[in-house]
Design a protein around this motif. Sequence first.
Motif, PDB file in Angstrom:
ATOM      1  N   ALA A 147       0.821  -1.220   0.000  1.00 39.96           N
ATOM      2  CA  ALA A 147       0.000   0.000   0.000  1.00 39.96           C
ATOM      3  C   ALA A 147       0.850   1.264   0.000  1.00 39.96           C
ATOM      4  O   ALA A 147       0.325   2.365   0.014  1.00 39.96           O
ATOM      5  N   ILE A 148       2.179   1.117  -0.053  1.00 40.06           N
ATOM      6  CA  ILE A 148       3.068   2.274  -0.038  1.00 40.06           C
ATOM      7  C   ILE A 148       3.523   2.587  -1.453  1.00 40.06           C
ATOM      8  O   ILE A 148       3.985   1.714  -2.182  1.00 40.06           O
ATOM      9  N   ARG A 149       3.396   3.809  -1.829  1.00 45.92           N
ATOM     10  CA  ARG A 149       3.770   4.271  -3.166  1.00 45.92           C
ATOM     11  C   ARG A 149       4.999   5.139  -3.062  1.00 45.92           C
ATOM     12  O   ARG A 149       5.089   5.992  -2.180  1.00 45.92           O
ATOM     13  N   VAL A 150       5.957   4.951  -3.931  1.00 41.18           N
ATOM     14  CA  VAL A 150       7.189   5.742  -3.945  1.00 41.18           C
ATOM     15  C   VAL A 150       7.250   6.516  -5.254  1.00 41.18           C
ATOM     16  O   VAL A 150       7.050   5.951  -6.324  1.00 41.18           O
ATOM     17  N   LEU A 151       7.512   7.798  -5.155  1.00 34.41           N
ATOM     18  CA  LEU A 151       7.712   8.632  -6.332  1.00 34.41           C
ATOM     19  C   LEU A 151       9.051   9.332  -6.164  1.00 34.41           C
ATOM     20  O   LEU A 151       9.249  10.112  -5.227  1.00 34.41           O
ATOM     21  N   LEU A 152       9.976   9.037  -7.048  1.00 38.20           N
ATOM     22  CA  LEU A 152      11.278   9.690  -7.055  1.00 38.20           C
ATOM     23  C   LEU A 152      11.149  10.966  -7.873  1.00 38.20           C
ATOM     24  O   LEU A 152      10.728  10.925  -9.022  1.00 38.20           O
ATOM     25  N   VAL A 153      11.499  12.100  -7.273  1.00 37.65           N
ATOM     26  CA  VAL A 153      11.369  13.390  -7.945  1.00 37.65           C
ATOM     27  C   VAL A 153      12.761  13.894  -8.317  1.00 37.65           C
ATOM     28  O   VAL A 153      13.627  14.020  -7.460  1.00 37.65           O
ATOM     29  N   CYS A 154      12.960  14.176  -9.599  1.00 39.53           N
ATOM     30  CA  CYS A 154      14.260  14.612 -10.119  1.00 39.53           C
ATOM     31  C   CYS A 154      14.131  15.956 -10.832  1.00 39.53           C
ATOM     32  O   CYS A 154      14.117  16.008 -12.064  1.00 39.53           O
ATOM     33  N   PRO A 155      14.057  17.039 -10.083  1.00 43.15           N
ATOM     34  CA  PRO A 155      13.948  18.346 -10.743  1.00 43.15           C
ATOM     35  C   PRO A 155      15.302  18.819 -11.254  1.00 43.15           C
ATOM     36  O   PRO A 155      16.351  18.413 -10.766  1.00 43.15           O
ATOM     37  N   ALA A 156      15.274  19.688 -12.230  1.00 38.99           N
ATOM     38  CA  ALA A 156      16.485  20.374 -12.681  1.00 38.99           C
ATOM     39  C   ALA A 156      16.666  21.602 -11.779  1.00 38.99           C
ATOM     40  O   ALA A 156      15.968  21.752 -10.778  1.00 38.99           O
ATOM     41  N   MET A 157      17.575  22.491 -12.147  1.00 39.50           N
ATOM     42  CA  MET A 157      17.838  23.665 -11.311  1.00 39.50           C
ATOM     43  C   MET A 157      16.560  24.479 -11.129  1.00 39.50           C
ATOM     44  O   MET A 157      15.928  24.880 -12.097  1.00 39.50           O
ATOM     45  N   THR A 158      16.207  24.689  -9.874  1.00 36.75           N
ATOM     46  CA  THR A 158      14.951  25.352  -9.535  1.00 36.75           C
ATOM     47  C   THR A 158      15.227  26.576  -8.672  1.00 36.75           C
ATOM     48  O   THR A 158      16.119  26.560  -7.825  1.00 36.75           O
ATOM     49  N   ASP A 159      14.454  27.607  -8.886  1.00 36.70           N
ATOM     50  CA  ASP A 159      14.625  28.867  -8.165  1.00 36.70           C
ATOM     51  C   ASP A 159      14.092  28.732  -6.741  1.00 36.70           C
ATOM     52  O   ASP A 159      12.935  29.021  -6.463  1.00 36.70           O
ATOM     53  N   THR A 160      14.959  28.277  -5.858  1.00 36.73           N
ATOM     54  CA  THR A 160      14.606  28.117  -4.447  1.00 36.73           C
ATOM     55  C   THR A 160      15.479  29.052  -3.616  1.00 36.73           C
ATOM     56  O   THR A 160      16.502  29.548  -4.098  1.00 36.73           O
ATOM     57  N   PRO A 161      15.116  29.285  -2.360  1.00 38.44           N
ATOM     58  CA  PRO A 161      15.963  30.136  -1.513  1.00 38.44           C
ATOM     59  C   PRO A 161      17.405  29.615  -1.412  1.00 38.44           C
ATOM     60  O   PRO A 161      18.334  30.409  -1.326  1.00 38.44           O
TER      61      PRO A 161
ATOM     62  N   PRO B 211       9.494  27.043  -8.938  1.00 39.49           N
ATOM     63  CA  PRO B 211       9.148  26.004  -7.962  1.00 39.49           C
ATOM     64  C   PRO B 211       7.671  25.601  -8.000  1.00 39.49           C
ATOM     65  O   PRO B 211       7.339  24.445  -7.742  1.00 39.49           O
ATOM     66  N   GLU B 212       6.796  26.531  -8.362  1.00 38.53           N
ATOM     67  CA  GLU B 212       5.373  26.197  -8.450  1.00 38.53           C
ATOM     68  C   GLU B 212       5.116  25.192  -9.577  1.00 38.53           C
ATOM     69  O   GLU B 212       4.265  24.309  -9.442  1.00 38.53           O
ATOM     70  N   ASP B 213       5.861  25.323 -10.671  1.00 35.99           N
ATOM     71  CA  ASP B 213       5.733  24.358 -11.768  1.00 35.99           C
ATOM     72  C   ASP B 213       6.201  22.974 -11.334  1.00 35.99           C
ATOM     73  O   ASP B 213       5.614  21.960 -11.709  1.00 35.99           O
TER      74      ASP B 213
END
Length: 136
Positions: free
Chosen positions: A50-64, A90-92
């Motif tokens: 019942a556990i779902r894993v999503l690996l998130v691989c963003p490129a360079m993002t405008d974060t603090p 980051p919202e995208d």
Amino acid sequence: FFLMIRRPPRSTRKESSAASDVYKRQAYSASKAAVNMFGEILAKELEDTAIRVLLVCPAMTDTPLMRFVDETDAPSSISKAMKKGTLNNPEDVVTAIERDLLTEKVICFPTPDALYATRIRRFFPNYWWKLLSKNS
């Protein structure tokens, strides 16, 4: 680092980045590659639970965090992206993560440049290294 968040229906999210091969950043690159592989393996091992894993691989993002990057130590690609204003919104990235949580995807590439970088690295490694050495 990676972040695990429990979300209905019992999802787990791992965050890494598409920059798992940053030229001359061995420890950073190794840790990102390890998180990516760990997320993929964990997703496979838990696929019948019942556990779902999503690996998130963003490129360079405008974060603090990007605003604190020391330009003298950062790869020139980061400095260039900051000056050109081409860091990802980051919202995208969040919108893409929320979208992919509703699918059966194992890996989320929130922006086209993240997917592009990963494909270039995997299928054309010599070209990838030339790009990195040119932009680092």
